[in-house]
Design a protein around this motif. Structure first.
Motif, mmCIF file in Angstrom:
data_model
loop_
_atom_site.group_PDB
_atom_site.id
_atom_site.type_symbol
_atom_site.label_atom_id
_atom_site.label_comp_id
_atom_site.label_asym_id
_atom_site.label_seq_id
_atom_site.Cartn_x
_atom_site.Cartn_y
_atom_site.Cartn_z
ATOM 1 N N ILE A 78 0.811 -1.220 0.000
ATOM 2 C CA ILE A 78 0.000 0.000 0.000
ATOM 3 C C ILE A 78 0.846 1.273 0.000
ATOM 4 O O ILE A 78 0.800 2.068 -0.946
ATOM 5 C CB ILE A 78 -0.985 0.018 1.193
ATOM 6 C CG1 ILE A 78 -1.964 -1.153 1.075
ATOM 7 C CG2 ILE A 78 -1.745 1.343 1.241
ATOM 8 C CD1 ILE A 78 -2.963 -1.246 2.212
ATOM 9 N N PHE A 79 1.623 1.515 1.059
ATOM 10 C CA PHE A 79 2.320 2.799 1.179
ATOM 11 C C PHE A 79 3.305 3.038 0.041
ATOM 12 O O PHE A 79 3.329 4.127 -0.550
ATOM 13 C CB PHE A 79 3.053 2.882 2.521
ATOM 14 C CG PHE A 79 2.147 2.953 3.712
ATOM 15 C CD1 PHE A 79 1.288 4.027 3.888
ATOM 16 C CD2 PHE A 79 2.144 1.945 4.672
ATOM 17 C CE1 PHE A 79 0.450 4.103 4.989
ATOM 18 C CE2 PHE A 79 1.316 2.016 5.776
ATOM 19 C CZ PHE A 79 0.455 3.092 5.937
ATOM 20 N N THR A 80 4.122 2.043 -0.283
ATOM 21 C CA THR A 80 5.139 2.237 -1.320
ATOM 22 C C THR A 80 4.522 2.491 -2.691
ATOM 23 O O THR A 80 4.884 3.468 -3.361
ATOM 24 C CB THR A 80 6.107 1.044 -1.357
ATOM 25 O OG1 THR A 80 6.832 1.003 -0.121
ATOM 26 C CG2 THR A 80 7.092 1.177 -2.511
ATOM 27 N N PRO A 81 3.598 1.641 -3.179
ATOM 28 C CA PRO A 81 3.016 1.937 -4.504
ATOM 29 C C PRO A 81 2.221 3.229 -4.547
ATOM 30 O O PRO A 81 2.193 3.905 -5.579
ATOM 31 C CB PRO A 81 2.129 0.714 -4.787
ATOM 32 C CG PRO A 81 1.925 0.046 -3.477
ATOM 33 C CD PRO A 81 3.138 0.342 -2.662
ATOM 34 N N LEU A 82 1.584 3.610 -3.437
ATOM 35 C CA LEU A 82 0.849 4.873 -3.415
ATOM 36 C C LEU A 82 1.780 6.055 -3.626
ATOM 37 O O LEU A 82 1.540 6.927 -4.460
ATOM 38 C CB LEU A 82 0.118 5.036 -2.083
ATOM 39 C CG LEU A 82 -1.284 4.473 -1.924
ATOM 40 C CD1 LEU A 82 -1.801 4.791 -0.532
ATOM 41 C CD2 LEU A 82 -2.232 5.010 -2.978
ATOM 42 N N ARG A 83 2.860 6.094 -2.842
ATOM 43 C CA ARG A 83 3.752 7.254 -2.865
ATOM 44 C C ARG A 83 4.718 7.220 -4.043
ATOM 45 O O ARG A 83 5.345 8.230 -4.361
ATOM 46 C CB ARG A 83 4.511 7.333 -1.540
ATOM 47 C CG ARG A 83 3.629 7.811 -0.393
ATOM 48 C CD ARG A 83 4.326 7.791 0.939
ATOM 49 N NE ARG A 83 5.638 8.433 0.881
ATOM 50 C CZ ARG A 83 6.543 8.346 1.845
ATOM 51 N NH1 ARG A 83 6.280 7.623 2.931
ATOM 52 N NH2 ARG A 83 7.702 8.957 1.736
ATOM 53 N N MET A 84 4.833 6.084 -4.716
ATOM 54 C CA MET A 84 5.779 5.966 -5.825
ATOM 55 C C MET A 84 5.354 6.827 -7.010
ATOM 56 O O MET A 84 6.198 7.391 -7.724
ATOM 57 C CB MET A 84 5.892 4.494 -6.241
ATOM 58 C CG MET A 84 7.096 4.168 -7.089
ATOM 59 S SD MET A 84 7.211 2.396 -7.451
ATOM 60 C CE MET A 84 7.695 1.740 -5.857
ATOM 61 N N ILE A 85 4.058 6.934 -7.253
ATOM 62 C CA ILE A 85 3.528 7.744 -8.354
ATOM 63 C C ILE A 85 3.123 9.101 -7.793
ATOM 64 O O ILE A 85 2.204 9.207 -6.986
ATOM 65 C CB ILE A 85 2.317 7.077 -9.028
ATOM 66 C CG1 ILE A 85 2.638 5.643 -9.420
ATOM 67 C CG2 ILE A 85 1.873 7.905 -10.227
ATOM 68 C CD1 ILE A 85 3.717 5.507 -10.473
ATOM 69 N N LYS A 86 3.826 10.135 -8.217
ATOM 70 C CA LYS A 86 3.569 11.470 -7.686
ATOM 71 C C LYS A 86 2.436 12.158 -8.463
ATOM 72 O O LYS A 86 2.322 12.002 -9.682
ATOM 73 C CB LYS A 86 4.823 12.339 -7.776
ATOM 74 C CG LYS A 86 5.766 12.242 -6.593
ATOM 75 C CD LYS A 86 6.282 10.869 -6.304
ATOM 76 C CE LYS A 86 7.250 10.858 -5.125
ATOM 77 N NZ LYS A 86 7.764 9.499 -4.841
ATOM 78 N N SER A 87 1.645 12.922 -7.742
ATOM 79 C CA SER A 87 0.589 13.719 -8.374
ATOM 80 C C SER A 87 1.204 14.957 -9.005
ATOM 81 O O SER A 87 2.347 15.330 -8.690
ATOM 82 C CB SER A 87 -0.447 14.132 -7.326
ATOM 83 O OG SER A 87 0.102 15.115 -6.462
ATOM 84 N N PRO A 88 0.480 15.641 -9.890
ATOM 85 C CA PRO A 88 1.002 16.892 -10.460
ATOM 86 C C PRO A 88 1.401 17.908 -9.386
ATOM 87 O O PRO A 88 2.409 18.606 -9.542
ATOM 88 C CB PRO A 88 -0.165 17.401 -11.313
ATOM 89 C CG PRO A 88 -0.877 16.154 -11.745
ATOM 90 C CD PRO A 88 -0.782 15.239 -10.551
ATOM 91 N N SER A 89 0.648 17.978 -8.273
ATOM 92 C CA SER A 89 0.988 18.929 -7.215
ATOM 93 C C SER A 89 2.279 18.530 -6.511
ATOM 94 O O SER A 89 3.090 19.392 -6.147
ATOM 95 C CB SER A 89 -0.151 19.002 -6.185
ATOM 96 O OG SER A 89 -1.328 19.508 -6.785
ATOM 97 N N GLU A 90 2.491 17.245 -6.316
ATOM 98 C CA GLU A 90 3.749 16.784 -5.716
ATOM 99 C C GLU A 90 4.919 17.066 -6.661
ATOM 100 O O GLU A 90 5.990 17.513 -6.232
ATOM 101 C CB GLU A 90 3.679 15.297 -5.413
ATOM 102 C CG GLU A 90 2.748 14.923 -4.277
ATOM 103 C CD GLU A 90 2.756 13.439 -4.010
ATOM 104 O OE1 GLU A 90 3.286 13.028 -2.970
ATOM 105 O OE2 GLU A 90 2.233 12.672 -4.849
#
Length: 410
Positions: free
Chosen positions: A164-176
């Motif tokens: 969960i945590f790793t795959p979620l944070r691996m793809i950054k949003s445009p704002s990130e």
């Protein structure tokens, strides 16, 4: 400080993430929770907490009173925080449901309250995901975690880092990505402006302090990791605290800059040669610069990240390199709210590159010193964004030749 010094300082506004973005992060987490059979997600670490909650405080929560966020498979998220923090969160975040305890209370720093919430809100057979996997840390003492685990049985904790945590944070949003692009641009400008201000006879600490000033006046929030090492004919390691060593003719100075803008990191280095570079240092710099080019070119969506490692490794182990690739273990990583993050650019990481990933391309080589044949290290790092078609450079590319420092007027 004179008035004209204040005029030089740039403060870049922090555009807040929208409430919708946080809601989308929670929904993506719930989708993964369902896929991996979790009944709830317990968020404890500082960086995961910031990912889900707009926590703009600068308190190092990993080493003081903890903060917890419970995300059930359905219904409202609940923040379990020390008394007083709830008031701050009500005014500054999207969270509306709170449970608190009076702190500091070292003998029971949220343990009883957290256990009570988990027992009240979750069924007895609940499987609760939290940070137990690779490159993760719990945001609470291990002993307290074990006490909570015992108090909520037969409910169980399981690792949610990998699923969960790793795959979620691996793809950054445009704002990130905007935040990372901002800090990389600031630090790039600081590096680009630094060499013309350096002189023989400065110390490592003086150079790094000047560099930090260049970063601050351009708008970075913090400079938590400024690593620096130097040596005649090269350096031997990528880790080090700047010292009072005087930089003289023949020294190569390495500065690795980890800076923050709105809690998002930059992490890349530059090399500075004091006086003319010796032939071995010059050749090693060129080999690593070329390997960086090859690594950037290899980054495309759909490609396993180990292929990026292989492309750089092949060049560094080729006949044109006087040395060989280093044995540091990887040649890059990702970053975002923390540095470094997964995935790693190494031969056994088969993570598929996807648009929105941030990749730090970081090849290095070991080469013989021109002066005594001892082993020296040359390392270079650039930061790229994986796009729909390839890689977009977020740092200003280092010069093809080493930046020179002399005492000649410019």
């Amino acid at each position: 400080m004179a008035a004209h010094d204040f005029a030089r300082i740039t403060t870049i506004p922090h555009a807040p993430f929208s409430k919708i973005e946080y809601q989308e992060r929670v929904e993506r987490a719930r989708h993964l929770m369902k896929e991996h059979a979790f009944d709830a997600l317990l968020v404890t670490s500082e960086h995961n907490f910031r990912y889900f909650v707009d926590d703009s405080s600068t308190t190092p929560i990993q080493t003081t009173r903890p903060r917890f966020l419970l995300i059930p498979s359905s219904g409202d998220a609940v923040a379990i925080v020390p008394t007083g923090v709830d008031e701050f969160f009500r005014e500054t975040t999207w969270i509306r449901n709170f449970r608190t305890w009076p702190g500091p209370s070292p003998k029971d720093e949220g343990v009883s309250e957290l256990a009570t919430v988990l027992n009240e809100l979750l069924p007895q057979n609940a499987r609760i995901g939290t940070e137990l996997g690779a490159e993760s840390r719990l945001g609470m003492p291990a002993g307290d975690f074990l006490r909570v685990r015992n108090a909520i049985r037969p409910r169980i904790f399981a690792d949610a880092s990998d699923p969960i945590f790793t795959p979620l944070r691996m793809i950054k949003s445009p704002s990130e990505i905007d935040r990372i692009r901002t800090v990389c641009g600031i630090v790039s400008e600081a590096f680009d402006n630094l060499s013309k201000k350096l002189r023989l006879g400065m110390t490592e600490r003086e150079v790094c302090r000047l560099f930090e000033l260049e970063c601050f006046v351009r708008g970075v929030d913090k400079t938590p990791k400024i690593a620096s090492v130097s040596g005649r004919g090269g350096y031997t390691r990528p880790y080090g605290v700047p010292t009072d060593k005087v930089l003289s003719d023949g020294d190569l100075l390495f500065i690795d800059a980890g800076c923050l803008f709105n809690f998002y990191w930059s992490d890349f280095n530059r090399n500075f040669c004091f006086g003319a570079p010796d032939p071995h240092t010059k050749d090693a710099y060129q080999a690593v610069w070329d390997a960086t080019e090859v690594g950037i070119a290899a980054i495309k969506p759909g490609v396993p990240i180990c292929d990026v490692w292989a492309a750089m490794s092949d060049l560094l182990d080729g006949s044109t390199n006087r040395g060989r690739r280093s044995t540091i273990g990887r040649m890059g990583h990702s970053m975002g709210l923390w540095m470094p993050e997964l995935p790693s650019v190494q031969p056994d990481d088969r993570t598929i590159l996807k648009p929105g990933m941030i990749i730090n391309v970081e090849p290095s080589t070991i080469y013989p010193s021109y002066f005594d044949n001892s082993p020296k290290l040359m390392l270079h790092e650039e930061i790229v964004l994986v796009t729909e078609t390839g890689a977009q450079l977020l740092t200003s590319r280092a010069s093809r030749t080493i930046q020179l420092v002399t005492n000649e007027s410019t």
